[in-house]
Write a protein that holds these residues in place. Structure first.
Motif, short mmCIF file in Angstrom:
data_model
loop_
_atom_site.label_atom_id
_atom_site.label_comp_id
_atom_site.label_asym_id
_atom_site.label_seq_id
_atom_site.Cartn_x
_atom_site.Cartn_y
_atom_site.Cartn_z
N SER A 68 4.27 4.38 -2.19
CA SER A 68 3.77 5.76 -2.30
C SER A 68 2.79 6.06 -1.18
O SER A 68 2.84 7.14 -0.57
CB SER A 68 3.07 5.98 -3.64
OG SER A 68 3.97 5.86 -4.70
N ALA A 71 4.66 6.47 2.09
CA ALA A 71 5.31 7.78 2.16
C ALA A 71 4.29 8.86 2.52
O ALA A 71 4.55 9.74 3.34
CB ALA A 71 5.99 8.10 0.83
N TRP A 72 3.12 8.78 1.90
CA TRP A 72 2.04 9.74 2.16
C TRP A 72 1.59 9.64 3.63
O TRP A 72 1.41 10.65 4.31
CB TRP A 72 0.91 9.46 1.20
CG TRP A 72 -0.29 10.36 1.27
CD1 TRP A 72 -0.40 11.58 1.88
CD2 TRP A 72 -1.57 10.08 0.71
NE1 TRP A 72 -1.67 12.08 1.72
CE2 TRP A 72 -2.41 11.18 1.01
CE3 TRP A 72 -2.09 9.02 -0.02
CZ2 TRP A 72 -3.74 11.24 0.60
CZ3 TRP A 72 -3.41 9.09 -0.43
CH2 TRP A 72 -4.22 10.19 -0.12
N GLU A 84 10.77 10.86 3.75
CA GLU A 84 11.87 11.21 2.84
C GLU A 84 12.53 9.95 2.29
O GLU A 84 12.81 9.87 1.08
CB GLU A 84 12.90 12.07 3.56
CG GLU A 84 14.07 12.46 2.67
CD GLU A 84 15.15 13.26 3.37
OE1 GLU A 84 16.23 13.42 2.77
OE2 GLU A 84 14.93 13.73 4.52
N ASP A 86 11.26 6.97 1.84
CA ASP A 86 10.38 6.33 0.85
C ASP A 86 10.30 7.15 -0.44
O ASP A 86 10.36 6.58 -1.53
CB ASP A 86 8.99 6.11 1.42
CG ASP A 86 8.91 4.92 2.36
OD1 ASP A 86 9.90 4.15 2.44
OD2 ASP A 86 7.85 4.74 3.00
N PHE A 87 10.16 8.46 -0.32
CA PHE A 87 10.09 9.29 -1.53
C PHE A 87 11.39 9.21 -2.32
O PHE A 87 11.38 9.13 -3.55
CB PHE A 87 9.75 10.74 -1.20
CG PHE A 87 8.29 10.99 -0.95
CD1 PHE A 87 7.33 10.63 -1.89
CD2 PHE A 87 7.86 11.59 0.22
CE1 PHE A 87 5.97 10.86 -1.68
CE2 PHE A 87 6.51 11.83 0.45
CZ PHE A 87 5.56 11.46 -0.50
N ARG A 88 12.54 9.22 -1.64
CA ARG A 88 13.83 9.10 -2.35
C ARG A 88 13.92 7.77 -3.08
O ARG A 88 14.39 7.71 -4.22
CB ARG A 88 14.99 9.26 -1.38
CG ARG A 88 15.26 10.68 -1.00
CD ARG A 88 16.62 10.85 -0.31
NE ARG A 88 16.76 12.20 0.19
CZ ARG A 88 17.09 13.25 -0.56
NH1 ARG A 88 17.33 13.10 -1.84
NH2 ARG A 88 17.19 14.45 0.00
N ALA A 100 6.08 11.58 -6.83
CA ALA A 100 7.15 11.29 -5.86
C ALA A 100 8.11 12.47 -5.76
O ALA A 100 8.57 12.81 -4.67
CB ALA A 100 7.89 10.02 -6.26
N GLY A 103 6.35 15.01 -3.67
CA GLY A 103 6.33 14.55 -2.28
C GLY A 103 7.68 14.75 -1.61
O GLY A 103 7.75 15.22 -0.47
N LEU A 104 8.76 14.40 -2.31
CA LEU A 104 10.10 14.58 -1.75
C LEU A 104 10.36 16.06 -1.50
O LEU A 104 10.86 16.45 -0.43
CB LEU A 104 11.15 13.99 -2.68
CG LEU A 104 12.60 14.11 -2.23
CD1 LEU A 104 12.81 13.54 -0.83
CD2 LEU A 104 13.51 13.43 -3.25
#
Length: 148
Positions: A68, A71-72, A84, A86-88, A100, A103-104
């Motif tokens: 997380s 991704a951030w 994208e 990492d969020f997926r 998440a 974020g996505l």
């Protein structure tokens, strides 16, 4: 005779503004890496945070907290494709993770993929009830209406 604007400009030119230095403490494990990386991201130091997150993820590749944060960090750096991915991954392993999902949706929105983003943003808003999540839904709906 100096007016107040000239005085302020004179004083401002004598001051030097620098960002605070990032201080790194020795890491004892992924918990320390997480805490320090989180602090760095809050202070907008994504590159420094990534330098801690990557080795910790190498030791514990399934760690959702570290993933997380990565991704951030990618999102802050505008590395949207990596964010994208990492969020997926986070959403696929836990579809109830509203952070998440949001974020996505945000990453897709920043890539001008608003229609695709809207579903994720709506889910996150309904699941979390957070104002920021609801505001994102409204913003994307308004953008789509203007484009439409």
């Amino acid at each position: 005779n100096m007016d107040s604007t000239q005085i302020v400009c004179s004083v401002m030119s004598e001051l030097e503004f620098t960002a605070p230095r990032a201080i790194f403490m020795p890491q004892r494990g992924y918990q320390d890496a997480y805490r320090t990386a989180y602090d760095l991201l809050m202070r907008r130091f994504p590159a420094e945070a990534l330098s801690l997150i990557e080795p910790a993820l190498a030791d514990d590749p399934g760690n959702r907290g570290l993933l997380s944060l990565r991704a951030w960090a990618y999102m802050i750096r505008a590395q949207l494709g990596r964010a994208e991915t990492d969020f997926r991954s986070l959403v696929e392993t836990d579809p109830t993770d509203s952070w998440a999902l949001h974020g996505l949706g945000r990453v897709l929105e920043r890539q001008s993929r608003r229609e695709e983003a809207l579903g994720y943003l709506r889910l996150a808003a309904v699941m979390s009830g957070e104002y920021d999540h609801q505001a994102a839904v409204f913003r994307v709906e308004q953008q789509l209406a203007r484009e439409g």
